[in-house]
Design an enzyme around this catalytic site. Structure first.
Site, PDB file in Angstrom:
ATOM      1  N   SER A  86       0.798  -1.233   0.000  1.00 59.44           N
ATOM      2  CA  SER A  86       0.000   0.000   0.000  1.00 59.44           C
ATOM      3  C   SER A  86       0.828   1.279   0.000  1.00 59.44           C
ATOM      4  O   SER A  86       0.315   2.338  -0.336  1.00 59.44           O
ATOM      5  CB  SER A  86      -0.948   0.012   1.206  1.00 59.44           C
ATOM      6  OG  SER A  86      -0.231   0.151   2.412  1.00 59.44           O
ATOM      7  N   LYS A 145       0.514   5.026   6.721  1.00 60.18           N
ATOM      8  CA  LYS A 145      -0.009   5.817   5.602  1.00 60.18           C
ATOM      9  C   LYS A 145       0.661   7.191   5.597  1.00 60.18           C
ATOM     10  O   LYS A 145       1.381   7.553   6.525  1.00 60.18           O
ATOM     11  CB  LYS A 145      -1.537   6.006   5.725  1.00 60.18           C
ATOM     12  CG  LYS A 145      -2.344   4.717   5.812  1.00 60.18           C
ATOM     13  CD  LYS A 145      -2.309   3.903   4.536  1.00 60.18           C
ATOM     14  CE  LYS A 145      -3.082   2.588   4.702  1.00 60.18           C
ATOM     15  NZ  LYS A 145      -2.882   1.681   3.538  1.00 60.18           N
TER      16      LYS A 145
END
Length: 285
Positions: A93, A164
């Protein structure tokens, strides 16, 4: 005078008197019943003792080793809990910034003394309540062992831990996408050079205002990242509370070939602060 004859006469005296004294001294030093190894190795008992000492460490040596090892583990756990923690990257990701199998070092002091996450920071956070629901407690022993291994970077992080990039902070209006297909923050387009080549800024349109003390976060590999966009309808609207942030990812420590700092970005330098009065409510797109 015949010097050769004199030399010959002195030799027998040296070989008898002095030699006899040396022999007697050697015998007296040995004591009765002892035999001395001509090679100087010592008695058979001494040799056996030396062999046993070299082959089998004593109990005190084992205790010392165990104490040192235990102290090292405790030190690493304390360091991991309060200062810097390794995390294993389990997914794609955050490519290309972070790759599967990378072990990153998370700076837990980055936001401890009044500082808060900024746009562009790569952060690790606990997604409980924002990305995942509260889970009933599991086996405490298994959980403790896993947490210890994860704290040392030997196991994957908890399923509630995520890594993230911060795209919006409290008060920001984050929109995707504008007429040119770019993400904008507070009306300013952001050139996201860190996004995986070939990915669009987002295939899901959205227009949100980040509440105070919350973060809007996204992965760099947008097509492979489950991030704030996927939790717009969840409790909290996909926004991560600032107090759930574990720390900032500052270094890639493993593998050795990728040892480097996590590169900072200037993509948000032109973005102004959110207006004091806020942007007002924005529709969730």
């Amino acid at each position: 005078m015949d010097t050769e004859a004199q030399h010959t006469e002195r030799d027998p005296s040296s070989g008898t008197e002095d030699g006899s004294r040396s022999a007697r001294v050697s015998e007296d030093a040995q004591g009765p019943g002892e035999t001395r190894d001509p090679g100087g190795a010592g008695t058979a008992e001494e040799t056996a003792d030396a062999e046993r000492t070299g082959a089998e460490p004593s109990a005190s040596t084992w205790r010392r080793t165990a104490l040192v090892g235990g102290a090292c583990v405790v030190f690493l756990l304390l360091l991991s809990h309060f200062v810097m923690q390794p995390f294993l990257i389990p997914s794609r990701s955050m490519e290309p910034t972070l790759q599967v199998g990378d072990r990153i070092l998370v700076n837990k002091l980055a936001y401890r003394f009044g500082s808060e996450p900024e746009r562009g920071d790569v952060v690790v956070f606990d997604g409980t309540g924002s990305f995942v629901r509260e889970q009933p407690p599991g086996n405490p022993v298994t959980g403790l062992l896993h947490d210890g291994a994860a704290a040392l970077g030997l196991a994957e992080p908890d399923e509630t831990d995520f890594v993230k990039r911060v795209v919006g902070v409290g008060g920001d209006r984050v929109v995707c996408c504008d007429a040119d297909g770019r993400l904008t923050v507070n009306g300013v387009p952001v050139q996201e050079w860190y996004v995986k080549l070939g990915d669009r800024p987002s295939s899901v349109p959205f227009d949100i205002v980040v509440p105070p003390d919350r973060l809007w976060v996204m992965g760099d590999h947008r097509s492979q990242s489950s991030d704030s966009r996927d939790h717009l309808g969840s409790p909290g609207g996909g926004m991560v509370p600032v107090d759930r942030v574990v720390g900032r990812a500052d270094w890639i420590a493993w593998p050795l070939g990728r040892w480097t700092t996590v590169q900072e970005t200037d993509a948000f330098d032109a973005v102004p602060d959110a207006p004091a009065g806020g942007h007002g409510a924005a529709p969730h797109g």
